[in-house]
Design a protein around this motif. Structure first.
Motif, PDB file in Angstrom:
ATOM      1  N   GLY A 164       0.773  -1.237   0.000  1.00  0.00           N
ATOM      2  CA  GLY A 164       0.000   0.000   0.000  1.00  0.00           C
ATOM      3  C   GLY A 164       0.799   1.280   0.000  1.00  0.00           C
ATOM      4  O   GLY A 164       0.227   2.367  -0.128  1.00  0.00           O
ATOM      5  N   GLY A 165       2.102   1.213   0.170  1.00  0.00           N
ATOM      6  CA  GLY A 165       2.913   2.421   0.097  1.00  0.00           C
ATOM      7  C   GLY A 165       3.753   2.649   1.344  1.00  0.00           C
ATOM      8  O   GLY A 165       3.492   2.103   2.421  1.00  0.00           O
ATOM      9  N   ILE A 166       4.796   3.477   1.177  1.00  0.00           N
ATOM     10  CA  ILE A 166       5.708   3.792   2.275  1.00  0.00           C
ATOM     11  C   ILE A 166       5.005   4.703   3.274  1.00  0.00           C
ATOM     12  O   ILE A 166       4.358   5.681   2.878  1.00  0.00           O
ATOM     13  N   PRO A 167       5.086   4.437   4.560  1.00  0.00           N
ATOM     14  CA  PRO A 167       4.461   5.316   5.558  1.00  0.00           C
ATOM     15  C   PRO A 167       4.965   6.753   5.429  1.00  0.00           C
ATOM     16  O   PRO A 167       6.130   7.003   5.145  1.00  0.00           O
ATOM     17  N   ARG A 168       4.071   7.684   5.642  1.00  0.00           N
ATOM     18  CA  ARG A 168       4.407   9.103   5.524  1.00  0.00           C
ATOM     19  C   ARG A 168       5.594   9.479   6.404  1.00  0.00           C
ATOM     20  O   ARG A 168       6.457  10.266   6.031  1.00  0.00           O
ATOM     21  N   PHE A 169       5.660   8.915   7.623  1.00  0.00           N
ATOM     22  CA  PHE A 169       6.714   9.317   8.552  1.00  0.00           C
ATOM     23  C   PHE A 169       8.102   8.854   8.107  1.00  0.00           C
ATOM     24  O   PHE A 169       9.105   9.319   8.637  1.00  0.00           O
ATOM     25  N   LEU A 170       8.179   7.937   7.129  1.00  0.00           N
ATOM     26  CA  LEU A 170       9.468   7.525   6.581  1.00  0.00           C
ATOM     27  C   LEU A 170       9.864   8.377   5.378  1.00  0.00           C
ATOM     28  O   LEU A 170      10.978   8.269   4.880  1.00  0.00           O
ATOM     29  N   GLN A 171       8.958   9.230   4.920  1.00  0.00           N
ATOM     30  CA  GLN A 171       9.225  10.069   3.761  1.00  0.00           C
ATOM     31  C   GLN A 171       9.588  11.496   4.150  1.00  0.00           C
ATOM     32  O   GLN A 171       9.905  12.308   3.296  1.00  0.00           O
ATOM     33  N   HIS A 172       9.525  11.798   5.448  1.00  0.00           N
ATOM     34  CA  HIS A 172       9.788  13.155   5.927  1.00  0.00           C
ATOM     35  C   HIS A 172      10.980  13.151   6.869  1.00  0.00           C
ATOM     36  O   HIS A 172      11.231  12.181   7.572  1.00  0.00           O
TER      37      HIS A 172
END
Length: 236
Positions: free
Chosen positions: A226-234
């Motif tokens: 479903g996609g990379i968690p937001r907190f790993l992209q920031h």
């Protein structure tokens, strides 16, 4: 032993008890003030005790409860572009085998980061906290294939998701520093030590502890679910 000596010993014991009680109270007050200062500095929000914030959560520690639990010290904020939540969860449980048989009232301090998607359920817990029936229907315990890791850790939930997430690198990070987490619906959570008061003054530190091993999960694994968690992209 003379009466005077007995009285002196009794007085000394009472004094030590009073000093100990004062120290505990002062420590609690200090930690509460530190937590309140952190909430104000970060612009976080405290919710009323008893607010329903764990709907749909199961696995450890929730399925140990013999009656509905309650969330207190609930704080909402933002960290790494995602919603952060800290809370203290209280519930009544059966005593462990070998205890006196009386029920226990236990408390757990929890930190959590919201995810944009709901990943399959997965519990990664040190020791023997969970039984295979302490999961929702269709989920059970599984082995990762790493004998040393499997002896030290319990892995329960979706076996395919768990084995994909728990790569050798991720397992090494978890095993080195006792990181652990539970994937709940829309959240990744971590139960932290009881000394972690209320969840405010060390929330970011505990959340970063939770996130650290997840940074080693390959991107293609996240995309598959479903996609990379937001907190790993920031950044922090």
């Amino acid at each position: 032993m003379s009466e005077r000596v007995i009285l002196a010993v009794f007085g000394a014991v009472c004094l030590l008890l009073v000093i100990g009680a004062i120290a505990i109270i002062w420590s609690s007050v200090r930690r509460y003030r530190a937590g309140s200062a952190t909430i104000e500095e970060q612009g976080w929000q405290r919710l009323p005790d008893g607010t329903e914030v764990t709907a749909g959560w199961d696995g450890w520690p929730f399925l140990d409860a013999i009656e509905a639990g309650k969330a207190t010290d609930i704080v909402l904020g933002e960290h790494r572009g995602a919603q952060l939540m800290t809370l203290r969860w209280s519930q009544r449980e059966h005593r462990s085998p070998g205890d006196d048989g009386a029920d226990a009232f236990d408390r757990y301090n929890i930190v959590a980061l919201r995810t944009d998607v709901t990943y399959p359920h997965l519990s990664v817990i040190r020791g023997t906290q969970l039984r295979s029936d302490q999961q929702h229907a269709g989920a059970s315990d599984f082995d990762t294939g790493d004998e040393r890791f499997d002896r030290r850790w319990q892995t329960l939930g979706d076996a395919d998701f768990g084995r994909a997430i728990l790569t050798p690198q991720v397992r090494a990070v978890i095993d080195e520093d006792d990181h652990a987490w539970v994937f709940q619906p829309g959240w990744v959570t971590r139960v932290v030590p009881f000394s972690f008061y209320g969840g405010e003054d060390k929330a970011i530190e505990e959340v970063e502890t939770m996130v650290e091993p997840l940074r080693s999960v390959p991107a293609h694994v996240w995309e598959q679910y479903g996609g990379i968690p937001r907190f790993l992209q920031h950044g922090s």
